[in-house]
Design an enzyme around this catalytic site. Structure first.
Site, PDB file in Angstrom:
ATOM      1  N   ARG A  64      -1.962   3.771  -7.884  1.00  0.00           N
ATOM      2  CA  ARG A  64      -2.049   2.868  -6.745  1.00  0.00           C
ATOM      3  C   ARG A  64      -0.652   2.401  -6.331  1.00  0.00           C
ATOM      4  O   ARG A  64       0.303   2.477  -7.117  1.00  0.00           O
ATOM      5  CB  ARG A  64      -2.904   1.646  -7.079  1.00  0.00           C
ATOM      6  CG  ARG A  64      -4.340   1.961  -7.486  1.00  0.00           C
ATOM      7  CD  ARG A  64      -5.064   0.677  -7.877  1.00  0.00           C
ATOM      8  NE  ARG A  64      -6.456   0.908  -8.228  1.00  0.00           N
ATOM      9  CZ  ARG A  64      -6.904   1.109  -9.466  1.00  0.00           C
ATOM     10  NH1 ARG A  64      -6.043   1.112 -10.481  1.00  0.00           N
ATOM     11  NH2 ARG A  64      -8.183   1.296  -9.703  1.00  0.00           N
ATOM     12  N   LYS A  85      -5.567  -2.431 -12.613  1.00  0.00           N
ATOM     13  CA  LYS A  85      -6.223  -3.702 -12.293  1.00  0.00           C
ATOM     14  C   LYS A  85      -6.702  -4.386 -13.568  1.00  0.00           C
ATOM     15  O   LYS A  85      -7.169  -3.739 -14.492  1.00  0.00           O
ATOM     16  CB  LYS A  85      -7.408  -3.452 -11.361  1.00  0.00           C
ATOM     17  CG  LYS A  85      -6.999  -3.000  -9.961  1.00  0.00           C
ATOM     18  CD  LYS A  85      -8.215  -2.829  -9.065  1.00  0.00           C
ATOM     19  CE  LYS A  85      -7.803  -2.456  -7.640  1.00  0.00           C
ATOM     20  NZ  LYS A  85      -8.977  -2.288  -6.756  1.00  0.00           N
ATOM     21  N   HIS A 137      -2.586   5.213  -0.112  1.00  0.00           N
ATOM     22  CA  HIS A 137      -3.940   5.466  -0.607  1.00  0.00           C
ATOM     23  C   HIS A 137      -4.436   6.851  -0.200  1.00  0.00           C
ATOM     24  O   HIS A 137      -5.278   7.445  -0.892  1.00  0.00           O
ATOM     25  CB  HIS A 137      -4.908   4.394  -0.101  1.00  0.00           C
ATOM     26  CG  HIS A 137      -6.232   4.418  -0.809  1.00  0.00           C
ATOM     27  ND1 HIS A 137      -6.362   4.090  -2.142  1.00  0.00           N
ATOM     28  CD2 HIS A 137      -7.471   4.772  -0.389  1.00  0.00           C
ATOM     29  CE1 HIS A 137      -7.627   4.216  -2.499  1.00  0.00           C
ATOM     30  NE2 HIS A 137      -8.321   4.631  -1.463  1.00  0.00           N
ATOM     31  N   ARG A 196      -3.443   9.063  -2.965  1.00  0.00           N
ATOM     32  CA  ARG A 196      -4.342   8.847  -4.113  1.00  0.00           C
ATOM     33  C   ARG A 196      -5.662   9.570  -3.885  1.00  0.00           C
ATOM     34  O   ARG A 196      -6.193  10.227  -4.776  1.00  0.00           O
ATOM     35  CB  ARG A 196      -4.566   7.343  -4.308  1.00  0.00           C
ATOM     36  CG  ARG A 196      -5.552   6.971  -5.429  1.00  0.00           C
ATOM     37  CD  ARG A 196      -5.524   5.450  -5.600  1.00  0.00           C
ATOM     38  NE  ARG A 196      -6.646   4.933  -6.342  1.00  0.00           N
ATOM     39  CZ  ARG A 196      -6.720   4.862  -7.677  1.00  0.00           C
ATOM     40  NH1 ARG A 196      -5.732   5.322  -8.411  1.00  0.00           N
ATOM     41  NH2 ARG A 196      -7.769   4.338  -8.276  1.00  0.00           N
ATOM     42  N   HIS A 256     -10.580   3.815 -12.758  1.00  0.00           N
ATOM     43  CA  HIS A 256     -11.787   3.162 -12.256  1.00  0.00           C
ATOM     44  C   HIS A 256     -12.600   2.600 -13.416  1.00  0.00           C
ATOM     45  O   HIS A 256     -12.685   3.220 -14.483  1.00  0.00           O
ATOM     46  CB  HIS A 256     -12.647   4.152 -11.468  1.00  0.00           C
ATOM     47  CG  HIS A 256     -12.109   4.466 -10.106  1.00  0.00           C
ATOM     48  ND1 HIS A 256     -12.445   5.610  -9.401  1.00  0.00           N
ATOM     49  CD2 HIS A 256     -11.252   3.788  -9.307  1.00  0.00           C
ATOM     50  CE1 HIS A 256     -11.818   5.612  -8.241  1.00  0.00           C
ATOM     51  NE2 HIS A 256     -11.096   4.523  -8.164  1.00  0.00           N
ATOM     52  N   TYR A 297     -15.029  10.122  -3.941  1.00  0.00           N
ATOM     53  CA  TYR A 297     -14.122  11.248  -3.761  1.00  0.00           C
ATOM     54  C   TYR A 297     -14.823  12.607  -3.857  1.00  0.00           C
ATOM     55  O   TYR A 297     -14.190  13.637  -3.674  1.00  0.00           O
ATOM     56  CB  TYR A 297     -13.004  11.199  -4.812  1.00  0.00           C
ATOM     57  CG  TYR A 297     -12.140   9.976  -4.710  1.00  0.00           C
ATOM     58  CD1 TYR A 297     -11.202   9.843  -3.684  1.00  0.00           C
ATOM     59  CD2 TYR A 297     -12.265   8.937  -5.620  1.00  0.00           C
ATOM     60  CE1 TYR A 297     -10.409   8.712  -3.597  1.00  0.00           C
ATOM     61  CE2 TYR A 297     -11.473   7.797  -5.528  1.00  0.00           C
ATOM     62  CZ  TYR A 297     -10.557   7.696  -4.517  1.00  0.00           C
ATOM     63  OH  TYR A 297      -9.775   6.572  -4.420  1.00  0.00           O
TER      64      TYR A 297
END
Length: 306
Positions: free
Chosen positions: A158, A182, A252, A255, A278, A287
């Site tokens: 990211r 994250k 993005h 990505r 994720h 995706y």
């Protein structure tokens, strides 16, 4: 309750989200536009009798939503944004004891189509790779551009993860990087052998300019400070402008291209989930759309009854 002029109540609400909630000017303007639009709609329902926004009920809001749906230019996503503005306003009105309950209490958000981020076609990705490897890598700025684009595309990290990546997070011996995602979750992402020469070259130039600091940010500004989002955006846009016609050209997109190309190449969905950082498989499944379309085409071309 609800005896104050609507315009005054709306102004108070905008002041509240500006001063207390610290919403951006853009959000303030969007909320104001949405509330004034709904207020104008209420006037059409009351035939000019100036129905106040604090007097609206569930049926009034529902009628407004239906009128918005009649406009083909207005999407379900934008209607939900307008409803979000109304919900915030009516929460404020309850807090100020102007109403007892929100007219949106029983209203559900519309089901919006999922917005799919575009990705680079394989031909564009190959062209980007070639263009980057041909850049004059003896200058700091061009070496930095190489590192930014190639890391985004070959690791799928990211924007925020790239900004916080440190030189010490690169494991040259094991050909991998340590990424802090994250929620401060750490993951290991492998690196392609081809990019090590570019990384080593950039780090050497950076060290000559700003000193050797192993724990310093990998990507930095022209003054040696930690990079900021707009620097990354501008770099990505600059190079994607030269090789692709897709509408969105953001970090993005790279990505998304990374994940899409891995899945198109036969990568396991769970493996891609781990590489992207994720927390759930559902987040990764967005995706798979192109892979499914690719399989559908193979099926239609090959099936004897197609």
């Amino acid at each position: 309750m609800g005896n104050k002029p609507s315009s005054e109540i709306i102004r108070r609400f905008i002041d509240f989200i500006a001063l207390q909630r610290r919403y951006s000017k853009h959000t303030q303007n969007a909320y104001l536009t949405d509330l004034e639009q709904f207020e104008s709609f209420l006037q059409t329902l009351s035939e000019g009798n100036k129905q106040q926004i604090t007097q609206a009920d569930y049926h009034d809001v529902r009628a407004w939503v239906i009128s918005l749906l009649d406009d083909e230019q207005v999407t379900a996503r934008s209607i939900n944004r307008k409803l979000s503005a109304l919900r915030s306003f009516y929460r404020f009105a309850i807090q100020e004891q102007l109403i007892e309950e929100s007219p949106l209490r029983k209203l559900k958000a519309l089901k919006a189509d999922k917005k799919i981020t575009p990705f680079l076609p394989q031909t564009d990705a190959r062209q980007l790779w070639q263009a980057l490897t041909e850049l004059p890598a003896d200058e700091f700025i061009t070496a930095r551009e190489q590192v930014i684009l190639i890391l985004l595309y070959t690791t799928g990290i990211r924007l925020s993860e790239l900004i916080h990546l440190k030189i010490s997070d690169i494991d040259f011996s094991n050909r991998q990087i340590k990424v802090w995602g994250k929620g401060s979750k750490q993951r290991i992402v492998p690196l392609l052998p081809q990019i090590f020469a570019l990384l080593e070259n950039y780090i050497q130039i950076k060290s000559q300019l700003f000193g050797e600091a192993i724990h310093s940010p990998l990507v930095c500004t022209d003054k040696g400070e930690e990079a900021y989002p707009m620097l990354i955006y501008r770099t990505v846009r600059k190079h994607l402008d030269m090789i692709t016609t897709i509408e969105r050209r953001s970090p993005h997109v790279l990505r998304h291209s990374y994940a899409t190309h891995l899945l198109d190449g036969g990568a396991d969905l769970n493996a891609v989930k781990e590489l992207l950082g994720h927390s759930s498989l559902a987040a990764t499944q967005v995706y798979t759309h192109t892979s499914i379309e690719k399989l559908r085409k193979v099926f239609e071309d090959a099936h004897p009854r197609s």
